[in-house]
Design a protein around this motif. Structure first.
Motif, PDB file in Angstrom:
ATOM      1  N   UNK A   1      57.413  27.132  99.021  1.00 17.13           N
ATOM      2  CA  UNK A   1      58.089  25.839  99.116  1.00 17.13           C
ATOM      3  C   UNK A   1      57.221  24.773  98.442  1.00 17.13           C
ATOM      4  N   UNK A   2      57.797  24.135  97.440  1.00 23.52           N
ATOM      5  CA  UNK A   2      57.064  23.105  96.721  1.00 23.52           C
ATOM      6  C   UNK A   2      56.972  21.846  97.572  1.00 23.52           C
ATOM      7  N   UNK A   3      55.781  21.309  97.673  1.00 24.25           N
ATOM      8  CA  UNK A   3      55.591  20.104  98.466  1.00 24.25           C
ATOM      9  C   UNK A   3      54.538  19.224  97.821  1.00 24.25           C
ATOM     10  N   UNK A   4      54.795  17.915  97.837  1.00 18.37           N
ATOM     11  CA  UNK A   4      53.828  16.925  97.377  1.00 18.37           C
ATOM     12  C   UNK A   4      53.547  15.982  98.538  1.00 18.37           C
ATOM     13  N   UNK A   5      52.293  15.671  98.750  1.00 24.05           N
ATOM     14  CA  UNK A   5      51.923  14.794  99.859  1.00 24.05           C
ATOM     15  C   UNK A   5      51.005  13.700  99.331  1.00 24.05           C
ATOM     16  N   UNK A   6      51.446  12.459  99.517  1.00 25.20           N
ATOM     17  CA  UNK A   6      50.622  11.309  99.158  1.00 25.20           C
ATOM     18  C   UNK A   6      49.894  10.795 100.399  1.00 25.20           C
ATOM     19  N   UNK A   7      48.766  10.166 100.161  1.00 25.91           N
ATOM     20  CA  UNK A   7      48.013   9.540 101.243  1.00 25.91           C
ATOM     21  C   UNK A   7      47.188   8.388 100.681  1.00 25.91           C
ATOM     22  N   UNK A  23      48.525  15.535  96.646  1.00 24.40           N
ATOM     23  CA  UNK A  23      48.178  16.952  96.687  1.00 24.40           C
ATOM     24  C   UNK A  23      49.459  17.754  96.658  1.00 24.40           C
ATOM     25  N   UNK A  24      49.478  18.785  95.827  1.00 26.32           N
ATOM     26  CA  UNK A  24      50.651  19.630  95.732  1.00 26.32           C
ATOM     27  C   UNK A  24      50.381  21.005  96.328  1.00 26.32           C
ATOM     28  N   UNK A  25      51.431  21.629  96.846  1.00 21.46           N
ATOM     29  CA  UNK A  25      51.323  22.984  97.378  1.00 21.46           C
ATOM     30  C   UNK A  25      52.603  23.739  97.073  1.00 21.46           C
ATOM     31  N   UNK A  26      52.506  25.062  97.108  1.00 21.70           N
ATOM     32  CA  UNK A  26      53.677  25.893  96.838  1.00 21.70           C
ATOM     33  C   UNK A  26      53.866  26.208  95.363  1.00 21.70           C
ATOM     34  N   UNK A  27      52.980  25.717  94.530  1.00 16.38           N
ATOM     35  CA  UNK A  27      53.021  25.994  93.103  1.00 16.38           C
ATOM     36  C   UNK A  27      51.653  25.632  92.522  1.00 16.38           C
ATOM     37  N   UNK A  28      51.445  25.966  91.261  1.00 19.28           N
ATOM     38  CA  UNK A  28      50.157  25.686  90.616  1.00 19.28           C
ATOM     39  C   UNK A  28      50.108  24.230  90.171  1.00 19.28           C
ATOM     40  N   UNK A  29      49.834  23.382  91.134  1.00 17.18           N
ATOM     41  CA  UNK A  29      49.837  21.941  90.909  1.00 17.18           C
ATOM     42  C   UNK A  29      48.971  21.547  89.719  1.00 17.18           C
ATOM     43  N   UNK A  30      47.872  22.248  89.537  1.00 19.25           N
ATOM     44  CA  UNK A  30      46.925  21.888  88.481  1.00 19.25           C
ATOM     45  C   UNK A  30      47.489  22.119  87.089  1.00 19.25           C
ATOM     46  N   UNK A  31      48.602  22.812  86.978  1.00 19.80           N
ATOM     47  CA  UNK A  31      49.165  23.153  85.678  1.00 19.80           C
ATOM     48  C   UNK A  31      50.322  22.252  85.258  1.00 19.80           C
ATOM     49  N   UNK A  32      50.486  21.162  86.000  1.00 19.89           N
ATOM     50  CA  UNK A  32      51.610  20.290  85.700  1.00 19.89           C
ATOM     51  C   UNK A  32      51.164  18.838  85.564  1.00 19.89           C
ATOM     52  N   UNK A  33      51.873  18.124  84.679  1.00 25.97           N
ATOM     53  CA  UNK A  33      51.673  16.679  84.606  1.00 25.97           C
ATOM     54  C   UNK A  33      52.121  16.047  85.922  1.00 25.97           C
ATOM     55  N   UNK A  34      51.449  14.996  86.304  1.00 27.52           N
ATOM     56  CA  UNK A  34      51.776  14.297  87.546  1.00 27.52           C
ATOM     57  C   UNK A  34      51.983  12.820  87.239  1.00 27.52           C
TER      58      UNK A  34
END
Length: 116
Positions: A1-7, A23-34
C-alpha cells in the motif's frame, strides 16, 4: 500500500523557519521525483517545489524561491522542505506528492501557520 506521510508543521512567527518532512512507504520512494504543494483556505492547491530522483537542481515556485529549499537524505527515503523567512502568505496545508505509474499519491498534509 503506497503511503506518504508529512510531518513538521506548526505555528511560527513571520520571519521564522520550519522544516517539513515527507516519508514514503509501500514503494521505492527514493526512485521517484517528489513535489511539494500547499493549499491555503479558500484557495486552490498550488505548486511549491519539486526534487528529482538524483536531487539535482530542485525547482521552486517564484513565490518561495530563495526562501525554501527541498532536499533528500542520502538514502533518498526522506524528502525535506526547509522553509525560511516565512510570511503569513505561506500559511496553509502542505502536501507532498508522488506520481507512481499512472497514479498520483498525496500525503494527508501538515498544517503550517505563520502568524504573530
Amino acid at each position: 500500500q503506497v503511503q506518504l506521510v508529512e510531518s513538521g508543521g506548526g505555528l511560527v512567527q513571520p520571519g521564522g523557519s520550519l522544516r517539513l518532512s515527507c516519508v514514503g512507504s509501500g514503494f521505492r520512494f527514493s526512485r521517484y521525483d517528489v513535489s511539494w504543494y500547499r493549499q491555503a483556505p479558500g484557495r486552490e492547491r498550488e505548486f511549491v517545489g519539486l526534487i528529482t530522483v538524483d536531487g539535482m537542481a530542485p525547482r521552486y515556485a517564484d513565490s518561495v524561491k530563495g526562501r525554501f529549499t527541498i532536499s533528500r537524505d542520502s538514502s533518498g527515503n526522506t524528502v525535506s522542505l526547509q522553509m525560511n523567512r516565512l510570511k503569513p502568505d505561506d500559511t496553509g496545508v502542505y502536501y507532498c506528492r508522488v506520481v507512481y505509474g499512472v497514479m498520483t499519491y498525496w500525503g494527508q498534509g501538515t498544517q503550517v501557520t505563520v502568524s504573530s
